[in-house]
Design a protein around this motif. Sequence first.
Motif, PDB file in Angstrom:
ATOM      1  N   ALA A 155      66.442  72.227  -6.130  1.00 25.22           N
ATOM      2  CA  ALA A 155      65.376  71.426  -6.726  1.00 25.22           C
ATOM      3  C   ALA A 155      65.360  70.064  -6.054  1.00 25.22           C
ATOM      4  O   ALA A 155      66.390  69.562  -5.609  1.00 25.22           O
ATOM      5  CB  ALA A 155      65.613  71.269  -8.218  1.00 25.22           C
ATOM      6  N   THR A 202      70.330  77.312  -7.535  1.00 28.39           N
ATOM      7  CA  THR A 202      68.975  76.832  -7.710  1.00 28.39           C
ATOM      8  C   THR A 202      68.806  75.575  -6.871  1.00 28.39           C
ATOM      9  O   THR A 202      69.648  74.691  -6.902  1.00 28.39           O
ATOM     10  CB  THR A 202      68.692  76.486  -9.180  1.00 28.39           C
ATOM     11  OG1 THR A 202      68.900  77.666  -9.949  1.00 28.39           O
ATOM     12  CG2 THR A 202      67.287  75.991  -9.383  1.00 28.39           C
ATOM     13  N   LEU A 255      67.481  69.533 -16.587  1.00 27.13           N
ATOM     14  CA  LEU A 255      68.095  68.608 -15.641  1.00 27.13           C
ATOM     15  C   LEU A 255      69.065  67.775 -16.467  1.00 27.13           C
ATOM     16  O   LEU A 255      68.672  67.133 -17.439  1.00 27.13           O
ATOM     17  CB  LEU A 255      67.062  67.688 -14.983  1.00 27.13           C
ATOM     18  CG  LEU A 255      66.145  68.328 -13.951  1.00 27.13           C
ATOM     19  CD1 LEU A 255      65.140  67.304 -13.439  1.00 27.13           C
ATOM     20  CD2 LEU A 255      66.951  68.905 -12.798  1.00 27.13           C
ATOM     21  N   VAL A 305      71.113  70.784 -12.222  1.00 26.97           N
ATOM     22  CA  VAL A 305      70.218  71.783 -12.798  1.00 26.97           C
ATOM     23  C   VAL A 305      71.105  72.710 -13.627  1.00 26.97           C
ATOM     24  O   VAL A 305      72.087  73.249 -13.122  1.00 26.97           O
ATOM     25  CB  VAL A 305      69.481  72.587 -11.706  1.00 26.97           C
ATOM     26  CG1 VAL A 305      68.623  73.681 -12.331  1.00 26.97           C
ATOM     27  CG2 VAL A 305      68.641  71.667 -10.842  1.00 26.97           C
ATOM     28  N   PRO A 355      67.782  78.644 -15.277  1.00 27.38           N
ATOM     29  CA  PRO A 355      67.743  77.176 -15.228  1.00 27.38           C
ATOM     30  C   PRO A 355      66.643  76.631 -16.139  1.00 27.38           C
ATOM     31  O   PRO A 355      65.503  77.078 -16.070  1.00 27.38           O
ATOM     32  CB  PRO A 355      67.433  76.864 -13.761  1.00 27.38           C
ATOM     33  CG  PRO A 355      67.770  78.111 -13.007  1.00 27.38           C
ATOM     34  CD  PRO A 355      67.551  79.234 -13.961  1.00 27.38           C
TER      35      PRO A 355
END
Length: 186
Positions: A183, A181, A134, A170, A131
């Motif tokens: 976030a 992932t 964004l 992500v 990753p």
Amino acid sequence: DPGAVSKLQILAPGEVALPGSVDGKDMGYAPSVSTAGARFLFTVRAVDDNWNMVPSVNNLPVTVGVRGDIYADFTGGANLTVMNGFAVKEVMLKRAQTGGNYAVIEATAAALTSGLFSPATRGIGVLHSTPTHLQVLLPGQTEEPGSVLGRTGGVYVSTAGAAFPVTVRVTDDYWNVCADTSATVN
């Protein structure tokens, strides 16, 4: 001794040739899973009706492509030349392929009278990379993993003070979503 060349065979990493078999490959071996952005080598072989490599085939132009990843990058372009019955080519897949979707390497040799078309590799699973981004998608935009911008669609025009939805994802360097992932975006 092998017979006359009648078709092409492509072997991805992990696949094993099995001359004399129905598919020309040992089905006990599957293609190795790749990661978006990782380069790997595959082999194109000129074979007879029984999948025996024909080493006398030389200077056979072949064009390769990837079904499932239009953004795949072949080192030196999508053309290669079969010499001594085979050729090796490097490719980088950019679009993650999971959940039953796979990348499949194909090849054609139009110079042969039959316009030989390979049976292709078996499906290659491609995982997202690390990753790194964004990605913000506005109304009218759609994700397009593997592409330069990672999305399609134009600029969204909004009225001042009017709310509109925004999607934040992500992604890796190739705009593949990294669903595993977590976030927090504030």
